[in-house]
Design an enzyme around this catalytic site. Sequence first.
Site, PDB file in Angstrom:
ATOM      1  N   ASN A 126      -2.397   1.357   0.460  1.00  0.00           N
ATOM      2  CA  ASN A 126      -3.012   2.288   1.417  1.00  0.00           C
ATOM      3  C   ASN A 126      -2.020   3.285   2.019  1.00  0.00           C
ATOM      4  O   ASN A 126      -2.396   4.400   2.343  1.00  0.00           O
ATOM      5  CB  ASN A 126      -3.801   1.533   2.497  1.00  0.00           C
ATOM      6  N   ARG A 184       9.297   1.210   5.596  1.00  0.00           N
ATOM      7  CA  ARG A 184       9.551   0.423   6.803  1.00  0.00           C
ATOM      8  C   ARG A 184      10.174  -0.934   6.476  1.00  0.00           C
ATOM      9  O   ARG A 184      10.804  -1.551   7.327  1.00  0.00           O
ATOM     10  CB  ARG A 184       8.347   0.346   7.721  1.00  0.00           C
ATOM     11  N   LYS A 234       8.009  -4.599  -5.163  1.00  0.00           N
ATOM     12  CA  LYS A 234       6.886  -4.689  -6.108  1.00  0.00           C
ATOM     13  C   LYS A 234       5.755  -3.865  -5.472  1.00  0.00           C
ATOM     14  O   LYS A 234       5.046  -4.348  -4.598  1.00  0.00           O
ATOM     15  CB  LYS A 234       6.479  -6.160  -6.258  1.00  0.00           C
ATOM     16  N   PRO A 235       5.612  -2.596  -5.894  1.00  0.00           N
ATOM     17  CA  PRO A 235       4.564  -1.765  -5.273  1.00  0.00           C
ATOM     18  C   PRO A 235       3.183  -2.162  -5.768  1.00  0.00           C
ATOM     19  O   PRO A 235       3.050  -2.824  -6.794  1.00  0.00           O
ATOM     20  CB  PRO A 235       4.925  -0.350  -5.736  1.00  0.00           C
ATOM     21  N   ALA A 236       2.156  -1.732  -5.044  1.00  0.00           N
ATOM     22  CA  ALA A 236       0.775  -2.023  -5.457  1.00  0.00           C
ATOM     23  C   ALA A 236       0.492  -1.358  -6.806  1.00  0.00           C
ATOM     24  O   ALA A 236       0.972  -0.250  -7.073  1.00  0.00           O
ATOM     25  CB  ALA A 236      -0.194  -1.497  -4.403  1.00  0.00           C
ATOM     26  N   GLY A 291      -0.394  -6.752   3.112  1.00  0.00           N
ATOM     27  CA  GLY A 291      -1.586  -6.823   2.275  1.00  0.00           C
ATOM     28  C   GLY A 291      -2.588  -7.782   2.874  1.00  0.00           C
ATOM     29  O   GLY A 291      -2.627  -7.981   4.091  1.00  0.00           O
ATOM     30  N   GLU A 297       2.599  -8.859   7.106  1.00  0.00           N
ATOM     31  CA  GLU A 297       1.686  -7.919   7.775  1.00  0.00           C
ATOM     32  C   GLU A 297       0.360  -8.033   7.045  1.00  0.00           C
ATOM     33  O   GLU A 297       0.214  -7.528   5.934  1.00  0.00           O
ATOM     34  CB  GLU A 297       2.215  -6.487   7.664  1.00  0.00           C
ATOM     35  N   ARG A 309      -8.754   7.619  10.223  1.00  0.00           N
ATOM     36  CA  ARG A 309      -7.410   7.823   9.687  1.00  0.00           C
ATOM     37  C   ARG A 309      -7.316   7.084   8.356  1.00  0.00           C
ATOM     38  O   ARG A 309      -7.767   5.951   8.231  1.00  0.00           O
ATOM     39  CB  ARG A 309      -6.392   7.266  10.688  1.00  0.00           C
ATOM     40  N   CYS A 344      -4.984  -1.213   7.994  1.00  0.00           N
ATOM     41  CA  CYS A 344      -5.163  -2.534   8.598  1.00  0.00           C
ATOM     42  C   CYS A 344      -5.348  -2.420  10.104  1.00  0.00           C
ATOM     43  O   CYS A 344      -5.868  -3.322  10.735  1.00  0.00           O
ATOM     44  CB  CYS A 344      -3.991  -3.421   8.264  1.00  0.00           C
ATOM     45  N   GLU A 356     -12.922  -7.391   7.285  1.00  0.00           N
ATOM     46  CA  GLU A 356     -12.278  -6.084   7.343  1.00  0.00           C
ATOM     47  C   GLU A 356     -13.066  -5.100   6.468  1.00  0.00           C
ATOM     48  O   GLU A 356     -13.326  -5.382   5.303  1.00  0.00           O
ATOM     49  CB  GLU A 356     -10.859  -6.246   6.817  1.00  0.00           C
ATOM     50  N   GLU A 396       7.652  -5.118  12.273  1.00  0.00           N
ATOM     51  CA  GLU A 396       8.342  -4.092  11.494  1.00  0.00           C
ATOM     52  C   GLU A 396       8.511  -2.871  12.383  1.00  0.00           C
ATOM     53  O   GLU A 396       7.617  -2.517  13.153  1.00  0.00           O
ATOM     54  CB  GLU A 396       7.533  -3.734  10.254  1.00  0.00           C
TER      55      GLU A 396
HETATM   56  P1  NAD Z   1      -3.738  -7.459  -1.777  1.00  0.00           P
HETATM   57  O1  NAD Z   1      -3.244  -8.448  -0.804  1.00  0.00           O
HETATM   58  O2  NAD Z   1      -4.548  -7.936  -2.915  1.00  0.00           O
HETATM   59  O3  NAD Z   1      -2.520  -6.626  -2.397  1.00  0.00           O
HETATM   60  C1  NAD Z   1      -1.368  -6.264  -1.677  1.00  0.00           C
HETATM   61  C2  NAD Z   1      -0.162  -6.420  -2.584  1.00  0.00           C
HETATM   62  O4  NAD Z   1      -0.061  -7.780  -2.986  1.00  0.00           O
HETATM   63  C3  NAD Z   1      -0.230  -5.601  -3.868  1.00  0.00           C
HETATM   64  O5  NAD Z   1       1.067  -5.137  -4.184  1.00  0.00           O
HETATM   65  C4  NAD Z   1      -0.671  -6.629  -4.891  1.00  0.00           C
HETATM   66  O6  NAD Z   1      -0.247  -6.321  -6.194  1.00  0.00           O
HETATM   67  C5  NAD Z   1       0.049  -7.853  -4.403  1.00  0.00           C
HETATM   68  N1  NAD Z   1      -0.530  -9.114  -4.858  1.00  0.00           N
HETATM   69  C6  NAD Z   1      -1.839  -9.390  -5.107  1.00  0.00           C
HETATM   70  N2  NAD Z   1      -1.971 -10.667  -5.508  1.00  0.00           N
HETATM   71  C7  NAD Z   1      -0.726 -11.211  -5.532  1.00  0.00           C
HETATM   72  C8  NAD Z   1      -0.204 -12.493  -5.856  1.00  0.00           C
HETATM   73  N3  NAD Z   1      -1.000 -13.490  -6.254  1.00  0.00           N
HETATM   74  N4  NAD Z   1       1.114 -12.695  -5.751  1.00  0.00           N
HETATM   75  C9  NAD Z   1       1.938 -11.702  -5.345  1.00  0.00           C
HETATM   76  N5  NAD Z   1       1.508 -10.467  -5.011  1.00  0.00           N
HETATM   77  C10 NAD Z   1       0.191 -10.220  -5.100  1.00  0.00           C
HETATM   78  O7  NAD Z   1      -4.511  -6.406  -0.963  1.00  0.00           O
HETATM   79  P2  NAD Z   1      -5.314  -5.173  -1.547  1.00  0.00           P
HETATM   80  O8  NAD Z   1      -6.374  -5.586  -2.518  1.00  0.00           O
HETATM   81  O9  NAD Z   1      -4.331  -4.175  -2.021  1.00  0.00           O
HETATM   82  O10 NAD Z   1      -5.997  -4.724  -0.217  1.00  0.00           O
HETATM   83  C11 NAD Z   1      -7.122  -5.417   0.274  1.00  0.00           C
HETATM   84  C12 NAD Z   1      -6.880  -5.985   1.641  1.00  0.00           C
HETATM   85  O11 NAD Z   1      -5.487  -6.042   1.981  1.00  0.00           O
HETATM   86  C13 NAD Z   1      -7.462  -5.149   2.742  1.00  0.00           C
HETATM   87  O12 NAD Z   1      -8.823  -5.414   2.927  1.00  0.00           O
HETATM   88  C14 NAD Z   1      -6.635  -5.580   3.909  1.00  0.00           C
HETATM   89  O13 NAD Z   1      -7.098  -6.792   4.452  1.00  0.00           O
HETATM   90  C15 NAD Z   1      -5.311  -5.888   3.366  1.00  0.00           C
HETATM   91  N6  NAD Z   1      -4.331  -4.855   3.662  1.00  0.00           N
HETATM   92  C16 NAD Z   1      -3.590  -4.979   4.790  1.00  0.00           C
HETATM   93  C17 NAD Z   1      -2.638  -4.046   5.081  1.00  0.00           C
HETATM   94  C18 NAD Z   1      -1.762  -4.166   6.293  1.00  0.00           C
HETATM   95  O14 NAD Z   1      -0.991  -3.246   6.566  1.00  0.00           O
HETATM   96  N7  NAD Z   1      -1.790  -5.261   7.033  1.00  0.00           N
HETATM   97  C19 NAD Z   1      -2.447  -2.979   4.213  1.00  0.00           C
HETATM   98  C20 NAD Z   1      -3.226  -2.888   3.049  1.00  0.00           C
HETATM   99  C21 NAD Z   1      -4.154  -3.853   2.778  1.00  0.00           C
END
Ligand code: NAD
Length: 485
Positions: free
Chosen positions: A159, A167, A182-184, A236, A258, A286, A292, A389, A466
């Site tokens: 996002n 950060r 490890k980026p998304a 995430g 986070e 925003r 989040c 969420e 952070e």
């Molecule tokens: P996600 O948790 O699936 O992914 C975040 C990151 O984790 C990505 O880089 C992904 O590749 C990695 N990841 C996924 N599964 C993994 C695993 N088993 N082992 C290691 N890494 C892994 O989240 P998303 O699908 O990208 O976003 C969905 C939800 O994430 C949102 O609804 C929200 O709750 C949350 N989110 C929170 C923030 C925050 O700043 N707190 C930011 C973005 C998303």
Amino acid sequence: MSTIDHLLAAVPTRLWIDGEATDPADGGSFSVVDPATGAVVAEVANASGKDAIRALDAACRAQRDWAATPPRQRSVILRRAWELVIERTEDLALLMTVEMGKTLTESVGEVAYGAEFLRWFSEEAVRIGGRYTEAPAGNGRILVTKEPVGPCLAITPWNFPLAMGTRKIGAALAAGCTMIVKPAEDTPLTMLLLAEIFAEAGLPAGVLSVLPTADAAAVTEPLIADPRLRKVTFTGSTRVGKLLIEQSARQVQRTSMELGGNAPFIVFDDADLEAAVAGAMAAKMRNGGEACTAANRFLVHNAVREEFTAALTARIGALRVGPGYEADTDLGPLINERQRASVAGLVADAVAGGARVRTGGHAVAGPGFFFEPTVLDEIPADARILREEIFGPVAAITGFDTEDEAVAAANSTEYGLAAYFYTRDLDRALRVADALESGMVGVNRGVISDPAAPFGGVKQSGLGSEGGTEGIEEYLVTKYIALTN
Ligand code: NAD
């Protein structure tokens, strides 16, 4: 060739390990998609566990020298990286809009915000303190020093493709740690470009590696299983955060988490309603609602609920939906079809239970992953949208009658990341700010993120902070040295 094609032709797509672009050990690539069209915009190298261990080997080789690099020198490199990111604002912003979907205005804002972590932590690098006291018994001296944790793994979400990296990277590098990012999988391009920028800023090889992959666990699990890795920092979902906490327990690695949120946005009957609506627009819209910290539940005093809802509906209903790189767009697409289906499911569930759609409510037909900007009220208490969420452009409004009722509703969630409220009563402001179970509270404002402030949640929203002066502490360990007189 369009500006976007020019940019994409020059953007790095290989892994970044040990100071250079490199091909994955097992070969292979995965596609990055423009969420405004669904079209593939780049093929990016797909890292595996072998690449992860190569990156960790490099991080371990670089760790000792980087920790011994004078703080002023680390600071100068971070400061230079800040300057270079700002110089590259146009490229980075367009790249984020193409791979993530947010509007160009928002992307330009994120470049400034994301870069600021590098400047902030360049300033923190030279202020790592310690402590020296006499032992109370008079038989010795207590010397307390701070050392870098060691090699770190950062896992970032899609996002905020730049800021969620900087950060973590800014704080880690300032503290003297090496870091593997490890980026998304949806947004790897911004971080690969940032790695090049860091090299140009003079960062030594091995200190920062970037490993895009379509299989996150294949890269992160071998790293977390390796005792040389000393910290995992993650932004995430709460679901993945819990998995990572479990995995990191085996080697007792430090963690910063986070995670998800379910932010309440309370409007009391003494609020400045115009300001509250403006704040609501920022807190909800925003980043297209994909934050989040986004307001997830609007709790509005029943005496002002209709006035607030009508004003917010007018503002949200007027937003122009379209590709983020088109000049007249106010709201871009969601990140992918999965996220759009999730938002649509929450709206459908609320409506089936009796919620009223004030504006929007549907996915937009055609290419891309667009969803109409939406306002719902009369939401049934058991609707999923009040517990989960949303991560999309949907405002869910409910009413309340008393302050106690509002605070209890705000706190009735397993999350505790951000909370917002509007009131003109100072006593109430302090009372409610204290009572909210939340790591961050916005009083009469809808945007709270600031690199100089500690960002973090309580309850299932996470561990640690952070940014701020707290942010660097997450990358430092404390050592006690006992001295005799
Ligand atoms: P996600 O948790 O699936 O992914 C975040 C990151 O984790 C990505 O880089 C992904 O590749 C990695 N990841 C996924 N599964 C993994 C695993 N088993 N082992 C290691 N890494 C892994 O989240 P998303 O699908 O990208 O976003 C969905 C939800 O994430 C949102 O609804 C929200 O709750 C949350 N989110 C929170 C923030 C925050 O700043 N707190 C930011 C973005 C998303």
